[in-house]
Each structure stands twice: as structure tokens, then as C-alpha cells.
Design an enzyme around this catalytic site. Structure first.
Site, short mmCIF file in Angstrom:
data_model
loop_
_atom_site.label_atom_id
_atom_site.label_comp_id
_atom_site.label_asym_id
_atom_site.label_seq_id
_atom_site.Cartn_x
_atom_site.Cartn_y
_atom_site.Cartn_z
N TYR A 1 -75.49 -24.62 -68.96
CA TYR A 1 -74.06 -24.32 -68.84
C TYR A 1 -73.72 -23.42 -67.66
O TYR A 1 -73.02 -23.82 -66.73
CB TYR A 1 -73.54 -23.69 -70.14
CG TYR A 1 -73.74 -24.60 -71.32
CD1 TYR A 1 -72.92 -25.70 -71.52
CD2 TYR A 1 -74.76 -24.37 -72.24
CE1 TYR A 1 -73.11 -26.56 -72.59
CE2 TYR A 1 -74.96 -25.22 -73.31
CZ TYR A 1 -74.13 -26.32 -73.48
OH TYR A 1 -74.33 -27.17 -74.52
N PRO B 1 -66.08 -31.04 -74.32
CA PRO B 1 -65.65 -32.17 -75.15
C PRO B 1 -64.20 -32.00 -75.62
O PRO B 1 -63.70 -30.89 -75.76
CB PRO B 1 -66.61 -32.13 -76.34
CG PRO B 1 -67.70 -31.19 -75.95
CD PRO B 1 -67.06 -30.20 -75.02
N HIS C 1 -67.97 -25.61 -73.67
CA HIS C 1 -69.17 -25.91 -74.44
C HIS C 1 -70.23 -24.81 -74.48
O HIS C 1 -71.13 -24.83 -75.32
CB HIS C 1 -69.80 -27.18 -73.83
CG HIS C 1 -70.53 -28.02 -74.81
ND1 HIS C 1 -71.21 -27.50 -75.89
CD2 HIS C 1 -70.70 -29.36 -74.88
CE1 HIS C 1 -71.76 -28.50 -76.56
NE2 HIS C 1 -71.47 -29.62 -75.98
N SER D 1 -73.68 -38.81 -79.19
CA SER D 1 -73.65 -37.76 -80.19
C SER D 1 -72.91 -38.21 -81.43
O SER D 1 -71.83 -38.80 -81.34
CB SER D 1 -72.94 -36.54 -79.60
OG SER D 1 -73.07 -35.48 -80.49
#
Length: 628
Positions: A109, A122, A345, A556
Site C-alpha cells: 500500500y 474498492p 485499502h 475476491s
């Protein structure tokens, strides 16, 4: 992106929890069990090397595979470099609560420099709400805020039920990271700051409407949260003081490439007023984005349009400036009834977010208790920004870059209505494994080859656990997809191969959630070598490693009680992002691809997935059980 970065690649965060068994919740002191959680293990070196070779078999050619075998033999040989790195990892595991978590946060990240929009954050599309005017929008937003504050009370009081998976308690740390936190851009590396642990935790949220930000205090002076009624009145005030829609969208700066935003951030906060305004957004509990209505589309296309609204806002003409993309949690409420969430995220995976959403959606369904407030409430404070010519240019550049990203992203959301978890369960198969085999079949039919596939597995059985990778493409899945359309193969054999592939996926999932998968271990060995300042072992510069980490399918499963779907962008230019929420009798899918790649097509993949799942059901139902 540099080659090395490409390999660590979003070792990337598509991290959302795979729940082979849905976690059960038991009330209990929220973090009291944390101390009792086991530490993340370091898997045995030989085991990882063997499993890595098995994972490569269906995705690399024989020449590459035999070259990798040689490199691995040397790497794990007695007194070799692998043994030394393994010992280093084991020492690290002994000294830390979790040998991976800090490395992972940084690598996946904070060091990742692509925009968080599409590439990392997301979105979640909620069921369409029954309103189409500003009163309905305000009323729903007020209930939503009250619902989040209700959830926050459970976090603050440590009364949120501990989740269990297969009888084992899960790490609840991520729930503490999603409220009152924000990502802060840097010139080469970002940071994440959590303000809930400060001596004076935040008591305000930010609301953005027509690109204008407001601070809304959500607690009364006695510490009680504002009622739905009070929140509605405050939101009305905000709406009425932000009717001009010609304001500079400062928030769009957060959508830029991280280094570019890092530079623009430095110049933005040189001004004291701007710095204070930015800090108010960063320290807020969460953000609510009151969006303008998006262009109308047919019922069939509505969910796909809502998905892009949640992922990026639709472009600078629409709602992309009505965001602060660095904020961990942003709830989006459109004037036309479209609602959802986008989350940054770095602090958490999907499941804690979905738990929060499930709670909030249930809360908004409750009948309202209208308690007319006795005291007049102060006017929410509008955040001011002084826009210099330099900042104006940064905003214009960010708008342009955002619009390029918007045009490049293709998202297709489908509701697969033929069946849900019920069919695989009736055939004693794991629904997740069944869906993953459907994806493998759809991909193989489109490209006549198998590809490296990422599915997130939760490591929350361990303290501070995040994710590892379930490699859904296996020798067994390859055998099944190649046999499926082969007329020479009898159906009985195809069913046996499907069952074998599903079992193999299930076994890999169990292995991954127990901390015995290969990907984070390999990453750890690589990072250990970098930390030791030794030369990078050849296995990490090998073609096979590049192929293994080039996830053409990044997938996912994010199960929810709410009939919603999560969505995210592909992690490679020629790949797909696939997220799904399997319900009892239907499955919500979101498929994304880039328009700039002529090999990929989200609608074709979605259609292929639908056909694959239906063909798999037909295969199972048309093959008499007696023959198996």
C-alpha cells in the site's frame, strides 16, 4: 512502474476475506482475546518451494519450469541462501507480533505509487434506495450516519462480537482502524494515521456536497450522538449553503498518482487555512458524499453505472471531485437513490467494511424515533481553501488524469440469477471453489490457456493477520478446464475432474488461512534479502516469478448479508478484477477490465462466467450419480 515493484506488485491488495465457513459472532470484550491469538507462522522452506513449483506447472512452459527447478534446488540447498533468509525470517517472527504486517502495509500500500482510485480502493454498490429527490437523500444520509455511529459505539465500548471461523477466534484489530483514520500522501511513501487513539478522539464527520467540504459535529455536548432528526436538519443546512456548483474540486487532487499528489499536498498545506481544512477532513470519523444525480441508464445497466460511481465518481464533470480518496471510509449517497461506499485499502480488508455496512443497512430499515431536538444546533462549518494559480493547475491536471482513468475502466456488474450457494452445496461442493472453477473455465475458453489467479484468503486467525493468496489456478483446475469441452471425454470423467479441482481449491484455501500458503512467505524471503542488503536471489529475478505475480485474474469473494457487491480494478493492464457476493439463490458479480487493452473485455468475461457456471451445473445434473 519498476520491474522490482511489478514483482512485488500489488502483491496487491485485492485483500478481502474468503470465508469457507461464515464466521459466527459471539459477544465478548472486543480485544480481550487478541493476546490469546497465535502469531503468524513462517512455513517450512522446503514445503513452500515444492508448492511454488506445483503452482507454476499450469502457467509456465516446461523450459521455464525446469530452469526454476534448478534455481530452487540451489536456493534451498544445505547452507544455501534460502536457509539463511529463512532463519532471518524466523528471528523476525520471534521478535514481532506479526512478521508480515508492517512489511505488507508498506509494500502493498504505502510504497505503491499508482493512484488509489481504481488501482487500490474498492467500491461497494448497495441496493438502490427508494428515493429520487434531495429530501429522500438527506433522510437516508441522516439514518446512515446514525447507523455508523451506532456501530462506532460497539467499537468504543468493546462490545462488538468477536468473529469465529471454524471455531477459532479471528483478529478484530482491523475494526479499530477504519474509523477516524486517513492516508497521508508523501513524496515517495505514504503514511496512515489513526486519530481515534488520540487524547481527544474526533467527534465530527465531514460532509461533501457540490465539491464543498463541511465539518459536522455528530455528538451533543453530553456525549450522546445526534438523533436522525437532528442530523437531517444539519444536512439540510449543509445542502442550502453549498448550492453553487462552480467551486474548484480540491478533493480531486487525492485521485492523482501518489508522488504527484504528494508534491501538490506540500504546496496545498503551505497555506494555514488550507492546512486546517485538510486536517479537519483527515481527522474526521468518516466522510459522507452527497452526490449529484448521475446520467440515467436502463435498469439492466444501473448496477454497472453505480459501480463506477462508487469506484471513481464518474469523472470530473460528475462526482469525482466530490470525494477525499485518502479517507478510509466514504459513504456515497446520490440524489437519484444510488448508494454505496469507497474505502482506502491500507488499513483493512473488505470483511470489516462489509460487517459495518450490514449493520448500517439493517439500522436504516428500522422505523425512526423522531425526537424533536430542544436545543438549536450550531451551523456546520464550511471548510475554506485558498486556491493559488499553482493549486488550480494541480487540480486541472488531476481532472484530466481522472478522466483518462474513467474512460479506460470497463465495469460490468451482473446478477447471476440461476442459482447461488444452493447448487454447489447440493453437490457437496464448496460454493467458493465452484465459482472459482467457473472463472477458470471462462478464462480458458476465452484465451485457450490458464493464467496466474489471485484470490484473497484471510489470515485473521493470527494476530494482526491480513491476507495471503489462494492460487485458484492449479494442476487440477487445468485438467478440468481442458477436459470440459473435449467431446472425446465422457461426462463421468469430467465430473470426477471437477470434483478433484474443487477439492484441491478447498485444500489450498484451508492451507492459506492456516498461514501455510506460499506467496507471503516468498515475499518475506525477498524482503529479508533486501533488508540484509545482500544481492537478490535469482528465484526472484526469474521469468517464472514474474509470470506467477502477473495476475490476469485478480479475484475476491466478499460475502455479505446485504444484497450488495464489491468492485475493484484489475491489477495488471491485461487482466480482470472479479469480485462476488454469493447469496443463497443468486450471485452478485462485478467484473472489471481496461478498455486500453484490446485482449480483455469485461462484458465478454461476465457472459463467459455465466455460461461456465450453467454448463458446470448441467454437467453435474446430467451425470447420473450411480456412475460416480
Amino acid at each position: 512502474m519498476s520491474q522490482a515493484k511489478d514483482l512485488w506488485h500489488k502483491v496487491k491488495p485485492c485483500g478481502h476475506l474468503v470465508r469457507p465457513v461464515a464466521p459466527t459472532q459471539l459477544p465478548g470484550r472486543y480485544l480481550s482475546h487478541q493476546e490469546g491469538l497465535p502469531n503468524l507462522p513462517v512455513p517450512p522452506l522446503q514445503q513452500t518451494c515444492e508448492r511454488y513449483l506445483a503452482a507454476l506447472e499450469p502457467i509456465v512452459n516446461e523450459k521455464e519450469l525446469s530452469h526454476t527447478k534448478e534455481l530452487l534446488a540451489e536456493f534451498q540447498g544445505s547452507g544455501g541462501v534460502g536457509e539463511r533468509l529463512q532463519k532471518g525470517l524466523e528471528r523476525r517472527a520471534h521478535k514481532t507480533q506479526n512478521w508480515l504486517s508492517d512489511w505488507w502495509l508498506t509494500t502493498a500500500y504505502l510504497d505503491y505509487r499508482m493512484p488509489v482510485v481504481i488501482h487500490s480502493s474498492p467500491g461497494v454498490v448497495l441496493p438502490r434506495m427508494e428515493f429520487s429527490d434531495r429530501q429522500g437523500q438527506m433522510r437516508f444520509a441522516a439514518k446512515l450516519i446514525a447507523g455508523i455511529l451506532d456501530f462506532k459505539t460497539m467499537i468504543d465500548n468493546e462490545t462488538l462480537p468477536v468473529e469465529y471461523l471454524g471455531g477459532k477466534p479471528l483478529c478484530m484489530n482491523q475494526y479499530y482502524q477504519v474509523l477516524s483514520s486517513c492516508r497521508i500522501p508523501g513524496l515517495k511513501r505514504d503514511t496512515v494515521v489513526n486519530y481515534s487513539r488520540s487524547s481527544r478522539p474526533p467527534t465530527h464527520i465531514t460532509v461533501v456536497h457540490n465539491f464543498q467540504f463541511f465539518v459536522l459535529d455528530v455528538y451533543n455536548s453530553d456525549g450522546t450522538p445526534l438523533t436522525v432528526d437532528q442530523l437531517y436538519i444539519q444536512l439540510e443546512k449543509i445542502w442550502n449553503s453549498s448550492l453553487q456548483n462552480n467551486k474548484e474540486p480540491v478533493g480531486i487532487l487525492t485521485s492523482n498518482h501518489r508522488n504527484t499528489w504528494g508534491k501538490a499536498y506540500s504546496s496545498l498545506i503551505r497555506d494555514k487555512t488550507n492546512k486546517k481544512s485538510v486536517q479537519s477532513i483527515q481527522t474526521s470519523i468518516f466522510t459522507v458524499c452527497l452526490d449529484a444525480a448521475m446520467p440515467r441508464v436502463s435498469e439492466e445497466l444501473y448496477r454497472s453505472r453505480a459501480a463506477v460511481q462508487m469506484l471513481h465518481g464518474g469523472g470530473s464533470r460528475w462526482n469525482s471531485g466530490n470525494r477525499w480518496f485518502d479517507k478510509t471510509l466514504q459513504f456515497i449517497v446520490g440524489e437519484d437513490g444510488s448508494c454505496g461506499v469507497i474505502y482506502e485499502h491500507a488499513p483493512a480488508e473488505g470483511p470489516p467494511i462489509v460487517s459495518l455496512i450490514d449493520h448500517v443497512v439493517e439500522y436504516t430499515k428500522k422505523s425512526e424515533i423522531v425526537r424533536t431536538p430542544m436545543v438549536p444546533l450550531p451551523m456546520p462549518r464550511k471548510l475554506r481553501f485558498n486556491i493559488t494559480p499553482e493549486i488550480k493547475k494541480d487540480i486541472d491536471d488531476a481532472k484530466q488524469n481522472m478522466n483518462i482513468m474513467v474512460h479506460d475502466l470497463d465495469v460490468k456488474v451482473i446478477v447471476f440469477s440461476h442459482f447461488g450457494k444452493n447448487v454447489p452445496k447440493a453437490h457437496k461442493m464448496s460454493p467458493d471453489a465452484f465459482i472459482q472453477m467457473g472463472l477458470q473455465l471462462a478464462y480458458y475458453r476465452m484465451y485457450l490457456q490458464c493464467c496466474s489467479t489471485y484470490e484473497s484468503a484471510s489470515l485473521r486467525m493470527f494476530r494482526l493477520g491480513r491476507t495471503d493468496t489462494i492460487r485458484s489456478c492449479s494442476v487440477d483446475s487445468a485438467n478440468f478446464v481442458k477436459a470440459m469441452d473435449d467431446p472425446a471425454k465422457p461426462n463421468v470423467e469430467k465430473v470426477i475432474l471437477l470434483e478433484k479441482a474443487v477439492k484441491a481449491h478447498r485444500a489450498y484455501t484451508d492451507m492459506a488461512i492456516r498461514g501455510q500458503a506460499i506467496d507471503r512467505h516468498l515475499l518475506g524471503l525477498k524482503l529479508q534479502a533486501i533488508e540484509d542488503l545482500t544481492s537478490l536471489p535469482e528465484i526472484f529475478m526469474d521469468t517464472s516469478y514474474a509470470v506467477a505475480n502477473h495476475y490476469n485474474l485478480s479475484t475476491s469473494q466478499v460475502p455479505a448479508q446485504t444484497d450488495c457487491v464489491m468492485c475493484f480494478g484489475p491489477v495488471v493492464p491485461d487482466g480482470y478484477g472479479v469480485c462476488y457476493n454469493p447469496m443463497a439463490e443468486h450471485i452478485n458479480f462485478a467484473v472489471s477490465a481496461f478498455n486500453s487493452c484490446d485482449k480483455t473485455n469485461a462484458a465478454r468475461m461476465a457472459q463467459g462466467l455465466e455460461s461456465a457456471l450453467l454448463d458446470m451445473r448441467s454437467l453435474l445434473e446430467s451425470t447420473p450419480k450411480a456412475k460416480l
